[in-house]
Design an enzyme around this catalytic site. Structure first.
Site, PDB file in Angstrom:
ATOM      1  N   GLY A 137      63.099  10.461  46.636  1.00 30.12           N
ATOM      2  CA  GLY A 137      61.926   9.594  46.698  1.00 30.12           C
ATOM      3  C   GLY A 137      62.235   8.272  47.378  1.00 30.12           C
ATOM      4  O   GLY A 137      61.533   7.285  47.148  1.00 30.12           O
ATOM      5  N   GLY A 138      63.273   8.266  48.218  1.00 32.55           N
ATOM      6  CA  GLY A 138      63.696   7.011  48.827  1.00 32.55           C
ATOM      7  C   GLY A 138      64.117   6.046  47.740  1.00 32.55           C
ATOM      8  O   GLY A 138      64.638   6.425  46.693  1.00 32.55           O
ATOM      9  N   SER A 224      68.099  13.373  49.492  1.00 33.08           N
ATOM     10  CA  SER A 224      67.188  12.456  50.167  1.00 33.08           C
ATOM     11  C   SER A 224      67.512  11.024  49.747  1.00 33.08           C
ATOM     12  O   SER A 224      68.629  10.560  49.944  1.00 33.08           O
ATOM     13  CB  SER A 224      65.735  12.847  49.864  1.00 33.08           C
ATOM     14  OG  SER A 224      64.850  12.185  50.728  1.00 33.08           O
ATOM     15  N   GLU A 339      64.777  20.257  58.376  1.00 32.30           N
ATOM     16  CA  GLU A 339      64.287  19.299  57.378  1.00 32.30           C
ATOM     17  C   GLU A 339      62.833  18.885  57.612  1.00 32.30           C
ATOM     18  O   GLU A 339      62.007  18.896  56.708  1.00 32.30           O
ATOM     19  CB  GLU A 339      65.155  18.041  57.401  1.00 32.30           C
ATOM     20  CG  GLU A 339      66.607  18.240  57.077  1.00 32.30           C
ATOM     21  CD  GLU A 339      66.910  18.107  55.601  1.00 32.30           C
ATOM     22  OE1 GLU A 339      65.997  17.767  54.825  1.00 32.30           O
ATOM     23  OE2 GLU A 339      68.080  18.345  55.226  1.00 32.30           O
ATOM     24  N   HIS A 440      63.240  20.191  54.078  1.00 27.30           N
ATOM     25  CA  HIS A 440      63.768  19.134  53.226  1.00 27.30           C
ATOM     26  C   HIS A 440      63.614  19.495  51.751  1.00 27.30           C
ATOM     27  O   HIS A 440      62.575  19.958  51.316  1.00 27.30           O
ATOM     28  CB  HIS A 440      62.993  17.849  53.530  1.00 27.30           C
ATOM     29  CG  HIS A 440      63.563  16.617  52.914  1.00 27.30           C
ATOM     30  ND1 HIS A 440      64.823  16.158  53.177  1.00 27.30           N
ATOM     31  CD2 HIS A 440      63.018  15.711  52.043  1.00 27.30           C
ATOM     32  CE1 HIS A 440      65.041  15.040  52.514  1.00 27.30           C
ATOM     33  NE2 HIS A 440      63.965  14.757  51.805  1.00 27.30           N
TER      34      HIS A 440
END
Length: 534
Positions: A137-138, A224, A339, A440
């Protein structure tokens, strides 16, 4: 859900009779934390995995926004640890149909610093490897409660301890305020989310014996944004010695952090959107109003990352080289083959049917205008069978994921320290008619051996999906145990270096391949030298 907050423990100055209710089921497993006892459940196929959800590792940050986390207030009566803790505040992320099997949202609150533990042993004297997962989720969304991250099967399969956690995100965890306030309590506001993870790792170290693990064999791994957090922790002095192996899955984006020069204007713009003039006012803003202000700001609630503040983060994580403080930490790093068919495909379905005439304008979003035709010509040369959409997705994948994974592997292997291993996941999912191929986050289902919980993304549980889980989960377990992902089910997997660039390609028949798609790499590394670095 009520269970999301019952296990919280007590914040300084708070009492809650429901929180202090005593367990009436003595057969359930009890974990004695340094703050007080918690009572969990037993799960897994053999019901031999002790599970504790929503265990507090720090006090609530409500009323203490932008401040470093502190220890929780102790309790004495056993607390229920059968429900996940609150999610940390974040903007709505929207529904992604392929992720529906994993969805497990919890109430949002600034009282959100919880972790979850899966282990086959409690104070049994065994020294199990501990695997601490950092969610994706960054730096802006996500939590450790996703069904995809359930650790029961991994803990049972490899006799390892699995830990997932929540930490502060977005502007709550990464607002650089040092230039906007002289108050020392806000001095670390630009890196609080990462410092929360450090505090959780300290909890793991302090409770390793209690959860049947080895404090001297801790692996941090993530996908991620979680992989970006792994990379950042490898450069943080405060995290030194708290982990001993690192795995970065499809997220080597934090080769560099924000500088104060970039981070300060973002914080100022957030204050402007919030219509406040002081940091104190921003700190006192109601949670929902703060989220609204982030979404109305230039960041849109999505443009946050760690700041090289000279305090908790004194250098860029992997720019211009690998951080010396984690020189002796082995690294497993890689990506999935296609991705960006997830974000660049499902988010913009027209990209699945691009014409060659449309491709230049699409690539103009990824490549300097002067380089667009060179990229097209080069990709058509090294991939003569590709159509325009395939060229777009592969350039986007390299731009956003593969390029920085390669840079990270190159810089780590060149450091002369612990070994680096590179992988690529090529297994193709049948969902969405097969058009996503190897997108991804797909590998999460296999790494956690959770294909039965991932059918919206991997399709029905089959011999093929179970086989992929067998080979990938066992490789991750082997790496956590020894620092080497080699297993008997895999061909010989040498360490990565720039002379051979050997990469384990995971598919139904895994292969160790020297410099896979070398022509593409040479082309795009030249034209996109640093990927998503700052």
């Amino acid at each position: 859900m009520a269970t999301a907050v019952l296990v919280a423990g007590l914040s300084p100055g708070m009492t809650n009779a429901a929180d202090e209710r005593e367990s009436s089921t003595p057969e359930r497993p009890t974990l004695a934390t340094r703050s007080g006892p918690v009572v969990g459940t037993r799960e897994g196929r053999s019901e031999a995995v002790n599970v504790f959800r929503g265990v507090r590792y720090a006090a609530s940050t409500e009323g203490h926004r932008f401040e470093r986390a502190v220890d929780p207030r102790p309790w004495t009566k056993p607390l229920d640890a059968n429900g996940f803790g609150n999610d940390c505040p974040q903007r709505p992320s929207g529904d992604v149909p392929v992720f529906s099997s994993w969805a497990n949202p919890q109430p949002m609150s600034e009282d959100c610093l919880f972790l979850n533990v899966w282990t086959r042993g409690l104070r049994d004297g065994k020294k199990r490897p501990i695997m601490v997962w950092l969610h994706g989720g960054g730096y802006v969304t996500g939590s450790g409660s996703s069904h995809g991250y359930d650790g029961a099967r991994l803990a049972e399969r490899g006799d390892v301890v699995v830990v997932t956690l929540n930490h502060r995100l977005n502007g709550f965890g990464y607002s650089y305020l040092s230039g906007l306030s002289d108050d020392p309590k806000y001095a670390d506001a630009g890196n609080l989310g990462s410092l929360d993870i450090v505090k959780a790792l300290e909890w793991v170290r302090d409770h390793a014996d209690a959860i049947g693990g080895d404090a001297q064999n801790v692996t941090i791994f993530g996908e991620s944004g979680g992989a970006a957090k792994v990379s950042t922790l490898m450069a943080m002095e405060g995290a030194r010695g708290l982990f001993h192996r690192a795995i970065a899955q499809s997220g080597s984006m934090s080769l560099a952090g924000f500088s104060p020069r970039l981070a300060t204007p973002l914080a100022k713009d957030l204050m402007k959107s919030a219509r406040v003039t002081t940091v104190e006012e921003l700190a006192a803003l109601p949670m929902d109003a703060f989220i609204t202000a982030m979404m109305e700001s230039r960041s849109k609630g999505a443009f946050f990352r760690p700041v090289v503040d000279g305090r908790s983060l004194t250098r860029h994580p992997f720019t211009p080289d690998a951080p010396p403080i984690s020189r002796d930490v082995p690294l497993l790093v890689g990506t999935n083959n296609t991705e960006m068919r997830l974000q660049g495909g499902l988010g913009s379905p027209e990209n699945f049917s691009l014409s060659w005439e449309q491709l230049p304008s699409k690539l103009g979003e990824l490549v300097e205008p002067s380089q667009v035709q060179k990229v097209i010509d080069g990709m058509r040369r090294v991939h003569p069978d590709y159509d325009a959409s395939e060229v777009f997705f592969q350039v986007a994948t390299f731009r956003n994921y593969r390029g920085t994974a390669l840079r990270q592997a190159e810089r780590k292997s060149a450091s002369g320290g612990a070994t680096t291993y590179m992988y690529r996941m090529d297994w193709k999912t049948p969902v969405e008619g097969g058009r996503l191929k190897s997108p991804h986050a797909l590998e999460i289902a296999f790494v956690f051996d959770n294909v039965a919980r991932s059918t919206s993304y991997t399709g029905p549980e089959t011999d093929a999906t179970k086989h992929m889980a067998d080979i990938m989960a066992d490789a991750w377990i082997a790496f956590a145990r020894t620092g080497n992902p080699q297993t008997s089910a895999l061909p010989d997997w040498p360490a990565y270096d720039v002379s051979s660039r050997t990469t384990m390609v995971f598919d139904l028949q895994p292969q160790a391949v020297k410099d896979p798609d070398g022509g593409e790499r040479e082309l795009l590394q030249e034209l996109l030298p640093d990927g998503r670095s700052f």
